[in-house]
Scaffold this motif. Structure first.
Motif, PDB file in Angstrom:
ATOM      1  N   VAL A 209      31.693 104.740  64.457  1.00 54.87           N
ATOM      2  CA  VAL A 209      31.059 103.772  65.362  1.00 54.87           C
ATOM      3  C   VAL A 209      31.321 102.387  64.782  1.00 54.87           C
ATOM      4  CG1 VAL A 209      28.929 102.980  66.440  1.00 54.87           C
ATOM      5  CG2 VAL A 209      29.272 105.429  66.031  1.00 54.87           C
ATOM      6  N   ASP A 210      32.084 101.598  65.481  1.00 52.78           N
ATOM      7  CA  ASP A 210      32.499 100.288  64.985  1.00 52.78           C
ATOM      8  C   ASP A 210      31.292  99.410  64.646  1.00 52.78           C
ATOM      9  OD1 ASP A 210      33.675  97.725  64.620  1.00 52.78           O
ATOM     10  OD2 ASP A 210      35.346  98.299  65.925  1.00 52.78           O
ATOM     11  N   PRO A 211      31.254  98.842  63.433  1.00 58.11           N
ATOM     12  CA  PRO A 211      30.130  97.973  63.060  1.00 58.11           C
ATOM     13  C   PRO A 211      30.004  96.736  63.940  1.00 58.11           C
ATOM     14  CG  PRO A 211      31.898  97.851  61.408  1.00 58.11           C
ATOM     15  CD  PRO A 211      32.204  99.004  62.313  1.00 58.11           C
ATOM     16  N   VAL A 212      31.052  96.423  64.699  1.00 60.29           N
ATOM     17  CA  VAL A 212      30.987  95.254  65.583  1.00 60.29           C
ATOM     18  C   VAL A 212      29.855  95.400  66.598  1.00 60.29           C
ATOM     19  CG1 VAL A 212      32.593  96.099  67.365  1.00 60.29           C
ATOM     20  CG2 VAL A 212      32.400  93.640  66.926  1.00 60.29           C
ATOM     21  N   PHE A 213      29.492  96.652  66.949  1.00 60.18           N
ATOM     22  CA  PHE A 213      28.396  96.866  67.894  1.00 60.18           C
ATOM     23  C   PHE A 213      27.070  96.348  67.325  1.00 60.18           C
ATOM     24  CE2 PHE A 213      31.174 100.477  69.430  1.00 60.18           C
ATOM     25  CZ  PHE A 213      31.454  99.904  70.661  1.00 60.18           C
ATOM     26  N   SER A 214      26.785  96.743  66.088  1.00 56.82           N
ATOM     27  CA  SER A 214      25.542  96.305  65.457  1.00 56.82           C
ATOM     28  C   SER A 214      25.555  94.801  65.183  1.00 56.82           C
ATOM     29  CB  SER A 214      25.315  97.063  64.143  1.00 56.82           C
ATOM     30  OG  SER A 214      24.974  98.408  64.383  1.00 56.82           O
ATOM     31  N   ILE A 215      26.710  94.294  64.783  1.00 53.99           N
ATOM     32  CA  ILE A 215      26.836  92.861  64.507  1.00 53.99           C
ATOM     33  C   ILE A 215      26.535  92.059  65.768  1.00 53.99           C
ATOM     34  CG2 ILE A 215      28.460  91.023  63.896  1.00 53.99           C
ATOM     35  CD1 ILE A 215      29.869  93.107  62.068  1.00 53.99           C
ATOM     36  N   ALA A 216      27.099  92.504  66.901  1.00 56.60           N
ATOM     37  CA  ALA A 216      26.904  91.792  68.165  1.00 56.60           C
ATOM     38  C   ALA A 216      25.432  91.805  68.585  1.00 56.60           C
ATOM     39  CB  ALA A 216      27.772  92.418  69.250  1.00 56.60           C
ATOM     40  N   ILE A 217      24.786  92.957  68.432  1.00 59.48           N
ATOM     41  CA  ILE A 217      23.374  93.059  68.807  1.00 59.48           C
ATOM     42  C   ILE A 217      22.520  92.172  67.911  1.00 59.48           C
ATOM     43  CG2 ILE A 217      21.375  94.622  68.908  1.00 59.48           C
ATOM     44  CD1 ILE A 217      23.380  96.869  69.634  1.00 59.48           C
ATOM     45  N   ALA A 218      22.784  92.234  66.603  1.00 52.25           N
ATOM     46  CA  ALA A 218      22.003  91.439  65.658  1.00 52.25           C
ATOM     47  C   ALA A 218      22.172  89.944  65.916  1.00 52.25           C
ATOM     48  CB  ALA A 218      22.411  91.780  64.226  1.00 52.25           C
TER      49      ALA A 218
END
Length: 259
Positions: A209-218
């Motif tokens: 699961v690409d960390p970009v997802f969490s980064i974008a949400i944060a």
């Protein structure tokens, strides 16, 4: 030879003790109409039904799906059995299980030309079958007289973190705080849960699961949300839950929040 036998005996003893500990989670089910969901539940030590307790729902990843009502405890089950945590944070812990043919969140999976998996998340939309059942189960628990409705929490890892975001936006008025480990969501859904304190975790080297997802949400929550914490582990891959579970402030932070 003696060393091998001794090592084998110790290994089996550890596995047996771990299995025995997980048996402290009682088995349960929620069945109403077309909704059905099975779960394991851990009650506080010296549980008193005349008292009110916090409750946390923890959602497992895709690898723990099934119908054995056991696999969902593989990651996280032992965390809530720690003696100090049970003593300092007496709470009811519920681990529901998602069937093999379903998914907590509305997510689409495709492969690109190189065979790499790509994930996209639905904005809005109807809940999956198991999410609908989960919503019913949560509402049912909150009607119990021993539940403190001011301290209702949800957390999850991987697919379960995706389900955490989805449950938050569908039932946002019910939760006091949440944790999401290596998950993701459509950032257009953030407005539904921006008022809920959230601690997000991800491994920088996650190739599932690409960390970009969490980064974008944060990053989005930092501009519109009330409270967001984001921890990115630079050397962790997908199993960043191991690092998250080792955070000494994880549960103290979670249980410090009330509605």
């Amino acid at each position: 030879m003696k060393k091998i036998i001794l090592t084998t005996c110790i290994l089996f003893s550890v596995l047996f003790l771990n299995a025995q500990d997980l048996k402290k989670y009682d088995k349960g089910s929620y069945i109403k109409g077309k909704d059905s969901i099975y779960y394991r539940i851990l009650f506080p030590e010296n549980f008193n039904p005349d008292q009110k307790y916090p409750i946390i729902f923890f959602l497992h990843g895709s690898g723990e799906r099934g119908n054995d009502n056991a696999s969902q405890l593989v990651h996280g089950g032992k965390l809530f059995l720690k003696n100090d945590l049970r003593k300092n944070f007496p709470a009811i812990v519920v681990f529901p299980q998602c069937p093999s043919n379903d998914f907590w969140a509305n997510a689409n999976f495709e492969k690109d030309a190189k065979g790499k998996r790509r994930i996209s998340f639905v904005e809005g939309g109807k809940p999956t079958k198991i999410m609908h059942a989960l919503q019913g189960m949560v509402k049912n628990f909150l009607n119990k007289p021993y539940i403190n409705k001011e301290q209702v929490y949800v957390g999850g890892l991987s697919m379960g973190a995706m389900g955490t975001y989805e449950l938050l936006r569908r039932e946002r008025r019910k939760f006091a705080a949440a944790i999401a480990i290596c998950g993701g969501d459509n950032t257009n859904n953030i407005k539904k849960y921006q008022k809920i304190p959230l601690w997000i975790f991800h491994g920088a080297k996650d190739d599932v699961v690409d960390p970009v997802f969490s980064i974008a949400i944060a990053e989005r929550l930092k501009t519109v949300g009330d409270e967001v914490k984001f921890t990115l582990y630079p050397n962790a891959n997908h199993n960043s839950w191991d690092s998250a579970f080792a955070e000494p402030e994880l549960l103290p932070w979670l249980f410090s929040h009330k509605k």
